[in-house]
Motif scaffolding. Structure first.
Motif, PDB file in Angstrom:
ATOM      1  N   SER A   1       0.768  -0.970   0.084  1.00  0.00           N
ATOM      2  CA  SER A   1      -0.128  -0.095   0.020  1.00  0.00           C
ATOM      3  C   SER A   1       0.845   1.172   0.146  1.00  0.00           C
ATOM      4  O   SER A   1       0.142   2.349  -0.303  1.00  0.00           O
TER       5      SER A   1
ATOM      6  N   PHE B   1       0.476   3.531  -3.050  1.00  0.00           N
ATOM      7  CA  PHE B   1      -0.914   4.316  -2.976  1.00  0.00           C
ATOM      8  C   PHE B   1      -0.555   5.629  -2.457  1.00  0.00           C
ATOM      9  O   PHE B   1      -0.943   6.534  -2.841  1.00  0.00           O
TER      10      PHE B   1
ATOM     11  N   ARG C   1       3.305   8.731   3.558  1.00  0.00           N
ATOM     12  CA  ARG C   1       2.244   7.713   4.225  1.00  0.00           C
ATOM     13  C   ARG C   1       1.493   8.994   5.037  1.00  0.00           C
ATOM     14  O   ARG C   1       0.138   8.834   5.389  1.00  0.00           O
TER      15      ARG C   1
ATOM     16  N   ARG D   1      -2.931  -5.616  -8.117  1.00  0.00           N
ATOM     17  CA  ARG D   1      -2.866  -4.910  -6.849  1.00  0.00           C
ATOM     18  C   ARG D   1      -2.096  -3.701  -7.068  1.00  0.00           C
ATOM     19  O   ARG D   1      -2.419  -2.512  -6.640  1.00  0.00           O
TER      20      ARG D   1
ATOM     21  N   TYR E   1      -3.711   0.190  -6.631  1.00  0.00           N
ATOM     22  CA  TYR E   1      -3.169   1.112  -5.527  1.00  0.00           C
ATOM     23  C   TYR E   1      -2.555   2.530  -6.247  1.00  0.00           C
ATOM     24  O   TYR E   1      -2.918   3.597  -5.896  1.00  0.00           O
TER      25      TYR E   1
END
Length: 483
Positions: A51, A54, A187, A255, A259
């Motif tokens: 992730s 992302f 993040r 995947r 993302y």
């Protein structure tokens, strides 16, 4: 990435000349990434927090520059809110696909994006798109630094120049450390920016108006604004695999693509539409209009935050710092790109080029700080052309000639010119496509005969014509050279 004691100094050994540099070895023990374009071995592709990609894309595009790009729809191209937002939506849905797709290459190849491009453009030929990607990345950093400096200056008694230097230095610190620190920073970086825009919309929502455009939108207006959107979004493709080369190769490509695609589109579409709405409404709101004077986008947002008083100044500080989340990954990719542009520089630690890129960005930002709007529209309108041709050549090589199979890339040949394609087919197809791209341009400084009738469709021609020409030219290249 492993600690030195755990993994036999694998990264330092992969960089010739680093073993004897105590400074670099010490930085490595502190977590600074040294590796540039050297392939990441399968054993070193250990990252399983997928992730992260992302959040890199999300934070990189949750910024005031994204908001500013949306304002170009009504301000530069005369579009109403509905037409501007529909153009933003559909062009971004299209143009976010290549950077999201190229992000899936990192885990499979362990190569950075421009290094992977050697398998299409060749060892020497890739220097051309590498140079263009460096120019594009530096251009984005300049625009970001100007915006961040403006926003920071609107808070207190500092000049735009001081604000620019502060933004650039913070971006340098993050990019200098490398992907581990960058991933952590990205993040979190989107959260305060989201807060800023939520407050701005919350207190200023009643002021949004949908003033109709002076005349119905034409195809020319929509396509020319679409070319600007393409310049903003499509050029992220040049950095796609840079941020995923440490991902575990077992990760599903779907995947990683999902993302990345969502991480790009969610902030870009939302903030560009908000920028269009704010620009259209500004003339009706004295505070907004005064702040926006001279195209000062930071001043526009500051005007939107006036109702919350001193808290608005704090929010403007957060917003000004948002551009570091865009600059940091860009400078990180620039630090890698210098090594594909000048291959002998592969022996130089990556962090050196982060410092060099910042040293270039700061003075250019200071020089261009009072010409932001014209620079933004002209810059975004142009860079989509080369990106379209480059993306098209890579797609055809991968999907047609290599059957979409990453096993058909001999990674051990990444640095062997004779074992890589010559690159004549890719460069030739890209260059020849400009026979139609140039007449299809519609810019302030030049409008071709096709662009005059249709609007700017240069990047679309770059995509299509390069693909059509690359197939026969690449067959000839393979027949003649065997690679």
């Amino acid at each position: 990435m492993q600690d030195l004691d755990e993994k036999g100094e694998s990264e330092t050994r992969s960089l010739p000349g680093i073993d004897n540099l105590s400074f670099s070895r010490r930085l490595y023990t502190w977590g600074v990434e040294l590796r540039g374009i050297h392939p990441v071995s399968v054993e070193d592709r250990t990252e399983k927090q997928f992730s992260k990609i992302f959040f890199i894309w999300l934070s990189a595009n949750t910024s005031i520059l994204t908001f500013s790009t949306g304002t170009l729809g009504p301000v530069a191209f005369g579009l109403g809110l509905r037409d501007a937002c529909l153009t933003i939506l559909f062009f971004n849905l299209l143009c976010a696909a290549p950077p999201a797709y190229f992000s899936t290459w990192g885990p499979k190849l362990g190569l950075r994006q421009m290094c992977a491009s050697r398998y299409t453009f060749g060892y020497y030929g890739v220097m051309v798109p590498s140079l263009l990607s460096l120019v594009s990345g530096i251009g984005f950093c300049i625009l970001n630094s100007i915006l961040g400096g403006q926003a920071l200056a609107s808070v207190g008694n500092i000049s735009w120049t001081v604000g620019i230097v502060i933004i650039a230095v913070i971006s340098l610190v993050v990019s200098f450390c490398g992907l581990k620190v960058l991933s952590w920073y990205e993040r979190l970086a989107w959260i305060p920016v989201l807060l800023v825009f939520l407050v701005a919309v919350g207190v200023g929502g009643k002021n949004f108006v949908n003033n109709p455009a002076a005349a119905p939108a034409t195809a020319s207006q929509i396509l020319t604004f679409g070319a600007t959107i393409a310049g903003f979004t499509l050029t992220w493709a040049a950095f796609g695999a840079d941020y995923t080369a440490y991902f575990h190769p077992s990760v599903s490509s779907l995947r990683v693509f999902s993302y990345s695609y969502l991480g790009l589109n969610i902030p870009i579409i939302t903030l560009q539409c908000l920028g269009a709405a704010a620009a259209i409404s500004a003339p009706s709101v004295p505070d907004w209009d005064a702040g926006y004077a001279g195209g000062n986008v930071g001043g526009l947002v500051d005007g939107m935050l006036h109702p919350v008083g001193g808290f608005g100044k704090f929010l403007m500080v957060l917003l000004s710092l948002s551009v570091t989340a865009s600059n940091a990954p860009t400078i990180y990719s620039l630090s890698i790109g210098f090594q594909t542009l000048v291959p002998p520089l592969v022996v130089v630690p990556r962090y050196v080029f982060s410092a060099f890129a910042t040293a270039v960005i700061i003075p250019l930002s200071i020089v261009g700080q009072h010409k932001f709007y014209s620079a933004l529209s002209n810059f975004l309108g142009v860079i989509g052309y080369w990106a379209g041709a480059w993306v098209s050549a890579l797609f055809v090589e991968h999907l047609y000639f290599r059957k979409g199979n990453f096993a058909n890339y001999e990674i051990r040949h990444w640095n062997v010119p004779s074992k890589l394609p010559l690159g004549a087919a890719a460069l030739g197809a890209s260059a020849l496509s400009f026979a139609l791209v140039i007449p299809s341009m519609s810019q302030v400084w030049y409008t071709g005969p096709i662009g005059r009738r249709t609007g700017d469709i240069g990047f679309e021609f770059a995509l299509v014509v390069t693909a059509l020409l690359y197939i026969p030219l690449r067959h000839l290249e393979k027949h003649w050279r065997g690679v």
